[in-house]
Design a protein around this motif. Structure first.
Motif, PDB file in Angstrom:
ATOM      1  N   LEU A 134       0.835  -1.209   0.000  1.00 62.16           N
ATOM      2  CA  LEU A 134       0.000   0.000   0.000  1.00 62.16           C
ATOM      3  C   LEU A 134       0.871   1.261   0.000  1.00 62.16           C
ATOM      4  N   GLU A 135       1.920   1.245   0.805  1.00 64.49           N
ATOM      5  CA  GLU A 135       2.808   2.427   0.839  1.00 64.49           C
ATOM      6  C   GLU A 135       3.600   2.576  -0.457  1.00 64.49           C
ATOM      7  N   LEU A 136       3.981   1.431  -0.992  1.00 64.13           N
ATOM      8  CA  LEU A 136       4.741   1.436  -2.240  1.00 64.13           C
ATOM      9  C   LEU A 136       3.900   2.066  -3.351  1.00 64.13           C
ATOM     10  N   LYS A 137       2.617   1.748  -3.334  1.00 60.85           N
ATOM     11  CA  LYS A 137       1.706   2.274  -4.347  1.00 60.85           C
ATOM     12  C   LYS A 137       1.645   3.798  -4.294  1.00 60.85           C
ATOM     13  N   LYS A 138       1.732   4.346  -3.068  1.00 58.28           N
ATOM     14  CA  LYS A 138       1.635   5.802  -2.902  1.00 58.28           C
ATOM     15  C   LYS A 138       2.808   6.541  -3.532  1.00 58.28           C
ATOM     16  N   VAL A 139       3.985   5.921  -3.576  1.00 53.71           N
ATOM     17  CA  VAL A 139       5.165   6.656  -4.049  1.00 53.71           C
ATOM     18  C   VAL A 139       5.627   6.199  -5.444  1.00 53.71           C
ATOM     19  N   THR A 140       4.823   5.362  -6.111  1.00 50.35           N
ATOM     20  CA  THR A 140       5.209   4.898  -7.448  1.00 50.35           C
ATOM     21  C   THR A 140       4.010   5.018  -8.393  1.00 50.35           C
ATOM     22  N   ILE A 141       4.238   4.802  -9.677  1.00 47.76           N
ATOM     23  CA  ILE A 141       3.114   4.680 -10.612  1.00 47.76           C
ATOM     24  C   ILE A 141       2.469   3.311 -10.433  1.00 47.76           C
ATOM     25  N   SER A 142       3.298   2.278 -10.408  1.00 50.46           N
ATOM     26  CA  SER A 142       2.791   0.928 -10.186  1.00 50.46           C
ATOM     27  C   SER A 142       3.952   0.001  -9.869  1.00 50.46           C
ATOM     28  N   TYR A 143       3.614  -1.223  -9.499  1.00 53.00           N
ATOM     29  CA  TYR A 143       4.646  -2.237  -9.310  1.00 53.00           C
ATOM     30  C   TYR A 143       4.075  -3.564  -9.786  1.00 53.00           C
ATOM     31  N   LYS A 144       4.968  -4.482 -10.106  1.00 52.99           N
ATOM     32  CA  LYS A 144       4.563  -5.797 -10.579  1.00 52.99           C
ATOM     33  C   LYS A 144       5.194  -6.791  -9.615  1.00 52.99           C
TER      34      LYS A 144
END
Lengths: 287, 287
Positions: B261-271
């Motif tokens: 959830l935090e990663l989503k806030k600071v990136t466009i997306s992740y796989k």
């Protein structure tokens, strides 16, 4: 005595083009001798040994990434300094003496050029045999020398101009924004009056959580814009890395002593490859 | 029906060895069919298309670094999941039918094996012609087929056992700690009961200062030990990257929702490529 500039040859490679652009547009030294070398280690070793004054090698392509041998020699084996960066648009064309595409049964080129034209080859020459050569220029040179019919080479405008093999298809690359960074290398660090970018090799402390985060924190604190952070193996064990770090700054290294002092505290060591200008060449004839 | 496991062939490559070790030691599925493929894209596409159940490809070598084509296909082109990692010691040997080193005038192998034996070749065969082949196993196979005298191949113990070409010199590699990570790939994510490691591809926000620092901050906050952070070109423009991030954790992805959830806030997306076990195989016969 003219200066000698060694480059990754043969004549007609993209690195040759970068060397010509540098000597024509970006230096006041007028008489330059350009010396082709068969591979990247030979260019870099010639500069390190002092047999030539300067060398130009590719460092990074926007599609394929870092040129590992260049990075590894700078990090592990040779003491060289970057005096400038030349950024070139990379455009791939299909060159052949064979007039009809249907008669082309073989395509030769450098593995990276072949990989960057994968969709074109799949769509237009699905049955052609693919043969890998040492460089795009070498492929075009072979085509010229052997006057092979039924064979096409993927090459640059420069290789077309140099070897006079006709271009059958323009712009066959899969990616529209294909650029390569080339580095101008010297043996001794000469502070440049107008640097734009600094390159460092950073050797981290033992492989432990948070090390890279700490290192990047130093640059964040001084608001230095990192343009590249990449891990490369330290060649000691799997999962153990050193970091290639480039940051933008118009200040010479001498004004950034506080940054280097803090960097020293959180790393084993670092290697400053130099602060240098970036030459972005736009070729208007490159249609 | 036995499962089919595609691997980077031909028979006798290090990837073949990894495939054999996986099917012999690390799976309870007993009947496995091993299928050699000529290149990495073919292995990965066969898994993505469902024509085979699993595939094994090399992902990273401790000397040469990331295998770019594997990383780029995972990031940009195919939806595949990692079900396991196999770590193998890489040892290079000089194979030849020619009894006397002085009579060897040509050495053939894969470019990476040749590069990793540069010092041996310089010291023992300085005048030999070096020819690059598609794989170490292909080089040994050619040697066997053509019974070439005067030629040597750099190959593995597995290629020696498979093609029965004599080993003239053991352990000719320049680096003592040479290992490769291989990835076991599947089309559908199957949560593993005992994961050790998770692999992510992270797509950062616009190329701006501090982005990677912010991303790494998320992992630092949750005390996740990063084992790998690497930038790869996003293929859109020079200097614009995505990040390959591996971290150690024995928790399944489902327990790490706050991190994502935090990663989503600071990136466009992740796989999320999966959470999987690591198999470190020690071959005692590998002297």
């Amino acid at each position: 005595m003219p200066k000698t500039l060694a480059y990754l040859g043969p004549e007609g490679t993209f690195t040759h083009q970068a060397a010509q652009i540098f000597t024509t547009h970006y230096t006041t030294d007028s008489a330059y001798k350009l010396l082709p070398c068969p591979d990247i280690p030979e260019v870099m070793e010639a500069v390190a040994q002092g047999t030539v004054e300067q060398g130009i090698v590719p460092a990074e392509n926007s599609i394929a990434g870092t040129v590992n041998i260049t990075a590894d020699l700078l990090a592990h084996e040779l003491n060289l300094f970057i005096q400038g960066e030349i950024v070139l648009d990379i455009t791939h064309h299909l060159l052949s003496f064979t007039p009809d595409l249907a008669q082309i049964h073989t395509v030769i080129s450098h593995p990276q050029a072949l990989a960057q034209c994968r969709h074109f080859l799949k769509n237009h020459l699905p049955h052609a045999t693919i043969l890998k050569k040492e460089s795009t220029a070498e492929a075009v040179r072979l085509l010229k020398e052997e006057k092979q019919t039924g064979t096409a080479a993927i090459g640059s405008l420069a290789s077309h101009l140099h070897y006079q093999v006709p271009i059958k298809y323009w712009h066959i690359g899969d990616f529209p924004h294909n650029q390569t960074r080339f580095l101008l290398l010297e043996k001794n660090p000469l502070p440049h009056p107008n640097p734009q970018k600094t390159s460092l090799i950073v050797f981290p402390q033992a492989n432990r959580p948070g090390q890279l985060y700490e290192i990047l924190g130093v640059f964040a604190k001084y608001k230095l814009n990192l343009c590249k952070v990449e891990s490369r193996p330290d060649k000691k064990e799997l999962g153990s890395y050193l970091f290639l770090i480039d940051y933008e700054s118009t200040l010479p290294s001498s004004k950034l002593q506080p940054v280097f002092l803090e960097l020293k505290k959180v790393t084993i060591s670092y290697k400053n490859l130099g602060s240098y200008p970036v030459y972005r060449y736009k070729d208007k004839s490159n249609h």
